[in-house]
Structure formats: structure tokens, C-alpha cells
Design an enzyme around this catalytic site. Structure first.
Site, mmCIF file in Angstrom:
data_model
loop_
_atom_site.group_PDB
_atom_site.id
_atom_site.type_symbol
_atom_site.label_atom_id
_atom_site.label_comp_id
_atom_site.label_asym_id
_atom_site.label_seq_id
_atom_site.Cartn_x
_atom_site.Cartn_y
_atom_site.Cartn_z
ATOM 1 N N LYS A 145 0.893 -1.069 -0.041
ATOM 2 C CA LYS A 145 0.100 0.271 0.060
ATOM 3 C C LYS A 145 0.893 1.238 -0.058
ATOM 4 O O LYS A 145 1.965 1.183 0.761
ATOM 5 C CB LYS A 145 -0.966 0.014 1.308
ATOM 6 C CG LYS A 145 -2.130 1.008 1.184
ATOM 7 C CD LYS A 145 -2.668 0.831 2.508
ATOM 8 C CE LYS A 145 -4.053 1.987 2.600
ATOM 9 N NZ LYS A 145 -4.862 1.784 3.842
ATOM 10 N N SER A 155 -9.739 1.657 2.775
ATOM 11 C CA SER A 155 -8.741 2.721 1.797
ATOM 12 C C SER A 155 -7.658 1.928 1.166
ATOM 13 O O SER A 155 -7.303 2.331 0.354
ATOM 14 C CB SER A 155 -8.184 3.812 2.829
ATOM 15 O OG SER A 155 -7.355 3.160 3.781
ATOM 16 N N SER A 165 -10.020 -0.625 6.717
ATOM 17 C CA SER A 165 -9.362 -0.289 5.443
ATOM 18 C C SER A 165 -8.713 -1.676 4.946
ATOM 19 O O SER A 165 -8.303 -1.535 3.674
ATOM 20 C CB SER A 165 -8.375 0.685 5.742
ATOM 21 O OG SER A 165 -9.109 1.847 6.091
#
Length: 461
Positions: free
Chosen positions: A74, A149, A173
Site C-alpha cells: 500500500k 482505503s 481499511s
């Protein structure tokens, strides 16, 4: 072939690490323009690392426990020599100067970092539509959001662009996009995995964790990244179990969950769409068939979870973003960030003012204690609490939602972050082709019970 079987095939020279990397590069090149899961790749370095691993195996030398497996990371987790932008214009030119602890551990075990995954800007979102680099398209439900996210990470796994992705989870997330994309995702106990090298959204809530297409990907990653880090003050000194062995131990058991007590919660059902509840009911029945005893409990504080979470999130995010002042890191954040990031900064600034901090932030901390005590009390008599991961289906890309509608995606996932407990999502089924996730939660450091149930659920299919 699951991920553990692939790992063994690489080590046994049935396939090569280079073939594994090249296969993923081909998929990324074919699909990423549409899905937008990866922001940056380093194909040459990934191939070179794979060739190095293959040479060691051929020479009979020892290799790491992740030898040849391909990872996406990420964009808010530091990886040396990659642009670590947190999907924001603020950091569009920031090149990672070091590896986060989790990345060091993956590299030390010969995992191969192929690239950086897209995300909501600074992890502020539940749809991966707030990225400066454009929204991510859900490969499991094209035209819809992948969740967020960590939406780029989940989409990369679902589209078979990597073996495992590493994301961060502040209020769901990892689990939210895992549910929407039909993959597995786990937020370990708070402090089980070092956050050193993570760009904070909310330091008292953030936790790094893995996402994968099968349970062996989750467990291989956990076995690598869980552990104490003397450079990061929140990590636990915990003698963690071997998660891969736990998952493998239930593979051929007739009643793998015998002796385990699992709770559902009526309040979770009350906030969830009926079509999702029907799939969750079927999943709970399957857990019962696998030997678990199922009971129903009540959670009396569901109404205060979202406001408690966001009040804490706003204040801690405002504090974390003060370093993005345009002097040392990139641009001044308020001048270039998107609408949701600016909203959270402004709210955090307002709540942090002396005349308001006691009224809002301190009350939120008190409410978090109430929530933590309630969920831990529920877990005193059971091994797991299960229910929907997300209470509604993902909306279509570009569909306009009000902030509170967007925040409502997280009503069932923020609980684990507020309480610091482990939680995971597994694919439970589909509604009109759209994946639906089953969430499993346990006591702090009872991560192994979640892994056991995830494995039993997967192997029973």
C-alpha cells in the site's frame, strides 16, 4: 494451487520464482489500465530478485520462507526507492529512503516487492475514489468501488496481480475492500505488527495486515510480519503461534471447529441489508456444521461507534498531518489535498482547540473505553464474534454519496480498531455477482482462533 503449494513448487524447482514474477507482470500490464490497482512497478528489480532466488535454490542454498512470492505494498508504507505518495499530490515526489519494518521482514524472507498499490488519499476514505491518481475499479464487480482505503491492494489480489498485498487498517481499511473484492483480509491485534514506516492516519487505531486469495497467503504473511519491533513503541512482546501450521491442522478434520463457541449479534443484523444478512446466516450455519456452537449476543453501543471513531480519527489525523507543511515533505497538505482529507484536517483542527478538546475528544476517548469493555465482555464467554463485514453493497464508481453515507460502510469494522482486537474478512457469498464478506473478531492475541475458523471455512467449500 494455493499460495503455500506455489511456494513449495518454487522451492522444489517445479516452477521458478522468475516465472511467477513474469506471470504477474503480464497480468498487471493487461489489466492495470482498467483497474488502476498499482501506482508504480519495478519490474527489472523484481525479476532480478527472482533470478537470485532461483539460483540459490538450484545451488541447494537456503532460501526464505516467502521465497519467490510476489507482494504489493500500500502506498502509505515505506519501501525504499519507490514513490510513497499515500495517493496524494502532497507527496507525489517523495521517494522512500528506507524500508518499513514489515517490508524489511518480507525482503529478509525472500518475498519480492513488485510495486505500490493505490489507495484513498492518506487512507481517508472507504471507496478508493479519493486517490489523486484516480479511482480503483473493483475487478470482482466491475464499475463499482473496491472499498477502501486499501482498495488498490484488495483489487490487486482479486485480479491476480500479486500473491499477497500488505495494507493498513484504521477502521476497516483492510476488511472493507476484502469484502467488496471477494478476498481474505486480516487486521491483527493492535501492536502485533510494527507500524514503523507507516504514514499515520490515526496512530491509536492503525494496524498493518495482509490480504490474499486464500488462507495460506494470510498465514504466510502473518508468520513473517507479526512480532516485536524495538523501534516501534506500540508493538507487543508476544510469542505468536505458527499461523500456517494452525491453518494446515484443520485441513482434513471432520469437525475442525468442535469445541469453539461463536456468537452472532442482533444489532449487527439490524444495520445490515437483508440480502447480505441472508448470506451471513448461511455462513453461520456452515460454521455450525463444522462443529462450532453458535449463540446470539447483544452489543448495546453500536450507535456510538462511528461518532467515537471519527472524533478520534479527526484529531489524530490533524496531528499527523502537521509534518506535511511544505518544508521537509512535499507540498503543504491543505493547499493540494482532496475534499475528504481537508474535511478531516479542518474537523481535527476544530476539535483540538482548547475550548472544545474536553467536550469532544476526551468524551470520545471515554466512549472508546466503554466500547472496548463491552466487546471484551462479550468475548469472555465465546471464542469469536461473527457477522457481516460491511452492511451494504459497494456503490457504483462516480455515484455521489454524502459523507455520512460513506462513513456508514465502516459501522461494523470500526469496533475492532476501537477495541484493539483482531478481525478478519472472508468471502461468504455473492449478491447478484457482488462479493459479500463474513467478519470474524476475537480477543486480543487470539488471532489464531480467527485463522483457524477462516481455514476451516475455506477448506469446507
Amino acid at each position: 494451487m494455493n499460495i503455500l503449494e506455489k511456494l513449495n513448487a518454487i522451492k522444489n524447482q517445479e516452477i521458478t520464482a522468475k516465472e511467477n514474477v513474469e506471470a504477474y507482470i503480464k497480468v498487471i500490464e493487461e489489466k492495470n489500465d482498467d483497474i488502476n490497482a498499482f501506482l508504480e512497478l519495478n519490474k527489472e528489480e523484481a525479476i532480478a530478485k527472482a533470478e537470485e532466488i532461483d539460483a540459490k535454490i538450484k545451488a541447494g542454498e537456503e532460501v526464505g520462507t516467502l521465497a519467490g512470492l510476489v507482494f504489493g505494498i500500500k502506498a502509505n508504507i515505506n519501501v525504499e526507492d519507490f514513490i510513497i505518495s499515500a495517493a496524494s499530490k502532497t507527496l507525489e515526489d517523495y521517494i522512500g529512503s528506507y524500508d518499513a519494518t514489515v517490508v524489511k521482514k518480507i525482503k529478509a524472507e525472500d518475498g519480492i516487492i513488485i510495486g505500490i498499490n493505490n489507495m484513498d488519499e492518506f487512507a481517508a476514505g472507504s471507496s478508493t475514489e479519493t486517490s489523486y491518481y484516480g479511482a480503483v475499479n473493483n475487478p470482482a464487480a466491475p464499475g463499482r468501488i473496491p472499498g477502501g482505503s486499501s482498495g488498490g491492494s484488495a483489487a490487486a489480489v482479486a485480479a491476480e496481480m500479486c500473491d499477497i498485498a500488505i495494507g493498513s487498517d484504521t477502521g476497516g481499511s483492510i476488511r472493507n475492500p476484502s469484502s467488496h473484492c471477494g478476498v481474505l483480509g486480516m487486521k491483527p491485534t493492535y501492536g502485533a505488527v510494527s507500524r514503523q514506516g507507516l504514514l499515520d492516519l490515526s496512530m491509536s487505531l492503525d494496524q498493518i495486515g495482509p490480504m490474499a486469495r486464500d488462507i495460506t497467503g494470510i498465514t504466510l504473511a502473518l508468520d513473517t510480519i507479526v512480532g516485536y519491533d524495538p523501534t516501534e513503541c506500540t508493538t507487543l512482546k508476544w510469542d505468536a503461534p505458527n499461523f500456517t501450521e494452525i491453518a494446515e491442522s484443520v485441513k482434513d478434520a471432520e469437525k475442525p471447529l468442535a469445541g469453539m463457541k461463536i456468537a452472532t449479534c442482533k444489532q449487527f443484523k439490524e444495520v445490515t441489508n437483508d440480502e447480505i444478512n441472508a448470506i451471513i446466516d448461511e455462513s453461520v450455519a456452515k460454521l455450525e456444521e463444522l462443529g462450532a456452537e453458535v449463540v446470539e449476543l447483544s452489543f448495546n453501543y453500536i450507535d456510538i461507534c462511528l461518532p467515537t471513531y471519527y472524533l478520534i480519527n479527526y484529531v489524530e489525523f490533524f496531528s499527523a498531518t502537521r509534518k506535511y507543511d511544505g518544508r521537509k515533505y512535499g507540498s503543504r497538505i491543505e493547499e493540494v489535498c482532496g475534499e475528504e482529507v481537508l474535511r478531516r484536517i479542518q474537523m481535527g483542527s476544530y476539535i483540538s482547540q482548547k475550548e472544545f478538546s474536553g467536550k469532544y475528544y476526551q468524551k470520545a476517548l471515554q466512549a472508546r473505553t466503554v466500547i472496548r469493555n463491552e466487546i471484551n465482555e462479550m468475548l469472555e464467554g465465546v471464542d469469536l464474534i461473527v457477522g457481516p463485514t460491511v452492511p451494504k453493497l459497494p456503490h457504483k464508481l462516480g455515484e455521489k454519496l454524502e459523507p455520512m453515507e460513506m462513513y456508514a460502510y465502516d459501522v461494523l469494522t470500526v469496533i475492532a480498531n476501537l477495541a484493539g482486537i483482531p478481525a478478519a474478512s472472508v468471502k461468504a457469498g455473492e449478491v447478484d455477482g457482488i462479493p459479500v464478506g463474513l467478519q470474524l473478531q476475537a480477543k486480543p492475541q487470539d488471532d489464531a482462533k480467527i485463522v483457524k475458523a477462516m481455514a476451516a471455512f475455506e477448506y469446507a467449500k
